[in-house]
Each structure stands twice: as C-alpha cells, then as structure tokens.
Design an enzyme around this catalytic site. Structure first.
Site, PDB file in Angstrom:
ATOM      1  N   GLY A  76       0.769  -1.235   0.000  1.00  0.00           N
ATOM      2  CA  GLY A  76       0.000   0.000   0.000  1.00  0.00           C
ATOM      3  C   GLY A  76       0.797   1.279   0.000  1.00  0.00           C
ATOM      4  O   GLY A  76       0.213   2.358   0.122  1.00  0.00           O
ATOM      5  N   GLY A  99      -6.708  -5.426  -0.423  1.00  0.00           N
ATOM      6  CA  GLY A  99      -6.502  -6.295  -1.577  1.00  0.00           C
ATOM      7  C   GLY A  99      -7.292  -7.584  -1.472  1.00  0.00           C
ATOM      8  O   GLY A  99      -7.888  -8.060  -2.452  1.00  0.00           O
ATOM      9  N   GLU A 155      -3.323  -2.543   6.331  1.00  0.00           N
ATOM     10  CA  GLU A 155      -4.580  -2.308   5.621  1.00  0.00           C
ATOM     11  C   GLU A 155      -4.478  -2.692   4.152  1.00  0.00           C
ATOM     12  O   GLU A 155      -5.469  -3.075   3.520  1.00  0.00           O
ATOM     13  CB  GLU A 155      -5.005  -0.841   5.749  1.00  0.00           C
ATOM     14  CG  GLU A 155      -4.315   0.162   4.833  1.00  0.00           C
ATOM     15  CD  GLU A 155      -2.857   0.437   5.207  1.00  0.00           C
ATOM     16  OE1 GLU A 155      -2.126   0.979   4.361  1.00  0.00           O
ATOM     17  OE2 GLU A 155      -2.485   0.127   6.344  1.00  0.00           O
ATOM     18  N   ASP A 156      -3.270  -2.610   3.594  1.00  0.00           N
ATOM     19  CA  ASP A 156      -3.090  -2.930   2.179  1.00  0.00           C
ATOM     20  C   ASP A 156      -3.454  -4.387   1.887  1.00  0.00           C
ATOM     21  O   ASP A 156      -4.135  -4.688   0.902  1.00  0.00           O
ATOM     22  CB  ASP A 156      -1.672  -2.620   1.709  1.00  0.00           C
ATOM     23  CG  ASP A 156      -0.604  -3.110   2.682  1.00  0.00           C
ATOM     24  OD1 ASP A 156      -0.934  -3.806   3.660  1.00  0.00           O
ATOM     25  OD2 ASP A 156       0.582  -2.774   2.458  1.00  0.00           O
ATOM     26  N   PHE A 157      -3.015  -5.295   2.754  1.00  0.00           N
ATOM     27  CA  PHE A 157      -3.324  -6.720   2.552  1.00  0.00           C
ATOM     28  C   PHE A 157      -4.823  -6.964   2.593  1.00  0.00           C
ATOM     29  O   PHE A 157      -5.382  -7.683   1.747  1.00  0.00           O
ATOM     30  CB  PHE A 157      -2.625  -7.563   3.617  1.00  0.00           C
ATOM     31  CG  PHE A 157      -2.988  -9.020   3.574  1.00  0.00           C
ATOM     32  CD1 PHE A 157      -2.377  -9.871   2.672  1.00  0.00           C
ATOM     33  CD2 PHE A 157      -3.958  -9.541   4.425  1.00  0.00           C
ATOM     34  CE1 PHE A 157      -2.732 -11.228   2.622  1.00  0.00           C
ATOM     35  CE2 PHE A 157      -4.313 -10.884   4.387  1.00  0.00           C
ATOM     36  CZ  PHE A 157      -3.695 -11.730   3.481  1.00  0.00           C
TER      37      PHE A 157
END
Length: 391
Positions: A210, A240, A235-237
């Site tokens: 992210g 996604g 939060e990126d994981f």
C-alpha cells in the site's frame, strides 16, 4: 532408512520447485519491469485522478518527493495533502511553496484527520478520501518520488478494464548513489522481496503493497471505503483481499515505487523487516512460520544434507554451488529491478551477504513478540491481523 530417504527425496523436490521460483521471477522481472507497453497519449480519454499524500511528521526530502507529484505528465488530476503532526509548520510551508509554483494544479490541504480506528495513515487520509469526486484515487506515501510519466502508466492498467480494481507497484529504491544502508535497501527490495512479489502477482495472489497504489473508488466504496480497514495496520493486505474476494483483479505496474526518505540506517531497515515479519505472522501464521526455510542458507544447508544422503555428493561442495547459483540469480534480478547495474559492486556483494546472514535471526526476533512500533506508536497484533494501540 527408507523413511529418511523418502523424506530427503520429497524435500529435494520442494527445493527444485523453489529454485524454479528464481527462474520465473527473473523472467517476469526482465519482461515486465520497465517494459514498453501502450500508454494513452490521448489526453481527452484519460479519467480524472485524485492523488492522496499522507504526510506525518517532518521529512527533509518532502519538497523533492512532493515536487515530483506536482510535475506529473497527466492532464486532469488534483493533489490532496493530508498533514498530521506538522512540526514547526514545515510540511504546510513546503506545500504552499510548491502550490505557488504550480498555480494550474488543484491542491487541497487536510489537517487533523479523523479518529476512527488504530491505523494512523487511514485516520489521516479519511477526510480527503471522503471529499473525492474522481473515479480513480492514487494513494502514495510521503517518502515516494515518482517520475513524471508514473501516473499515466498506472492509469493505463485500469482505464479500459473495469474489472481491475487496483494497480500496485513493486517497492524499490531510487537509482541514485547512496551509502551502505541505501545499497542494503536496494538488495533487500530488489532480490528476496522482488522475487516473492513478482511470482505471487503472477500466480494471482494478493501481494499489493500500500505504499503506492491506484484504486478504482467505486470498487473500494462497495467494500465500505477505508473505514472497515482502520483496525488493521496492514490495511493494504486486507483491502486487496476484500477486492479479490469480490471478483476484482489487481494489476502490477511496470514501474517500481521509489522510496526516497531523508534518512536511512541499518537499524531502521532491520526494524522494518521485523515489523513486516510480525504482521505476516499475525495475518497468516502457518505460511509465516515457513519463511526461514525459503532463505538461501537454511534451505541450502538442508538440501546439501539430503543430496549427501541420497547421492553421496559432498555436502560442502553442493552448498557452495547452491549459494553461488542463488547469488547469481539475485544479481540478475536486482539488475532487472534497477533497470541497469547497481554500483559499487563490492558494496552490493557485502549487502547481499549481510541480508542473507541476517534473514533467519531477524525472523526469530520477529516471531518472539506481537508488539510493533509504527510512526512512534506501539501496537499489539492480534491473530487475524487486527491490532490494539498500546500507547
């Protein structure tokens, strides 16, 4: 003895498969990264984009990095700067100066953020995200420097494919001279990290980082926007994962994301690797526990013992050949990510040995605790990925 031989054979089959990952990663790196592909030159066909820049604290490279976003070769975009903990008003002064130099660009400044969850980055950018009218959103960390054609390249992967919800970039380091810690970052992000990242993306796995990604806002809004992910540090994981679960695709840009912070150090690199390791262990415990067995020296040592047992080949000789082959694959991959040679070579070799020798110790340092420090705040990670703020 038969059981031992069968176990050794099975391990070597896994070893062969893992060495094949090197080949696949190198092919992907050379064929995709920095590749020439169709990018729209028709400005009227390009959608509007809102760029969100989360800015926390003071960074002496802020002006240089932020200036590159003021100078994107793109006809229709706005820049939303989200400022938090602005020490001495430094960040706002930089934004004001750059805005005066680029009066045609729409620039908005948001301060204070919101207090929704524990994730400081998402809390900081929520007001800006809520204000966006554009269909596409580029969220890019403050330490990133971007070549002028970056936004146009990112949009090319999502503009004509409504099923692509997110375009992400392989994390890397600018191709500029640096001290040893700069070289070590290059080696880490250009070898082990790039190898796993490229192959995971090729296999369709969720690997989006992210620090820089372009999102189709309507798809993220269908997942509840940013708010449902504010209880996660990674939060990126989870963003996604949510997009993939809804049937959308993630696309990898051909341009790496170039991290250009004002300071680097060996300690900071080690702390980041430990923090990321703890995040992975909390999100995916069982795959996380297998990580040491994918590292050069431990994997090579175990393979050497198996080959010696099955074929009578000298374990030392096999191990030396293994390390040499691994090193050569890594150097070729690093050159593909860099899009050229990384110099000086002796520093690259020393950094490679340091990274490989420290991989298992840093992993062990990571799994012994579930506490992480991010942006000066302490958090405790829960299994499943959520976190609790301790400070």
């Amino acid at each position: 003895m038969l059981a031992v031989s069968v176990a050794a054979l099975l391990f070597l089959l896994g070893y062969g498969a893992f060495m094949l990952v090197h080949v696949v990663a190198l092919v992907l790196g050379k064929r995709w990264l920095h590749s020439k592909h169709t990018v729209s030159t028709n400005d009227e066909s390009l959608p509007s984009v809102s760029i969100i820049k989360p800015i926390i604290g003071r960074d002496e490279n802020l002006k240089e990095n932020l200036k590159s976003f003021f100078q994107q070769d793109y006809p229709n975009y706005e820049l939303l700067c989200c400022v938090s903990e602005d020490i001495g008003g430094h960040s706002c002064s930089v934004i004001q100066e750059l805005s005066s130099q680029h009066p045609m660009l729409t620039v908005k400044v948001f301060t204070g953020g919101e207090s929704v969850g524990i994730n400081p980055k998402l809390n900081n950018i929520l007001p800006a995200y809520r204000s966006i009218q554009s269909s596409l959103v580029w969220i890019s960390d403050q330490s990133l420097w971007a070549p002028p054609h970056t936004l146009r390249e990112l949009v090319s992967h999502i503009k004509d494919s409504t099923n692509v919800a997110l375009v992400h970039q392989l994390p890397y380091v600018p191709p500029s001279p640096g001290d040893f810690s700069h070289i070590l970052d290059k080696v880490y992000f250009g070898t082990q990290h790039a190898r796993v990242y490229l192959v995971a993306d090729w296999l369709g796995e969720n690997c989006a980082n992210g620090m820089s990604w372009l999102l189709r806002k309507q798809h993220l809004d269908a997942e509840g926007g940013l708010v449902p992910f504010t209880d996660y540090l990674a939060e990126d994981f989870f963003i996604g994962k949510a997009l993939c679960s809804s049937g959308h695709r993630l696309a990898l840009s051909s341009l790496p994301a170039l991290q250009n912070p004002s300071s680097r150090s060996l300690g900071a690199t080690a702390k980041r690797i430990i923090r990321w390791g703890r995040l992975r262990a909390a999100m995916m415990p069982w795959p996380g526990l297998m990580e040491p067995f994918s590292e050069c020296f431990l994997l090579g040592l175990m393979a050497s013992v198996c080959v010696s047992h099955l074929a009578g080949v000298g374990a030392v000789s096999f191990f030396v050949c293994h390390v040499l082959v691994w090193f050569l694959f890594d150097m070729f991959l690093l050159r593909a990510v860099e899009n050229g040679p990384v110099c000086p070579l002796w520093k690259v070799v020393v950094a490679w040995w340091m990274r490989e020798l420290s991989a298992v110790p840093l992993f062990l340092a990571g799994v012994r605790s579930r506490e992480v420090v991010w942006k000066g705040k302490r958090y405790k990670l829960m299994f499943g990925g959520k976190a609790v703020k301790l400070d």
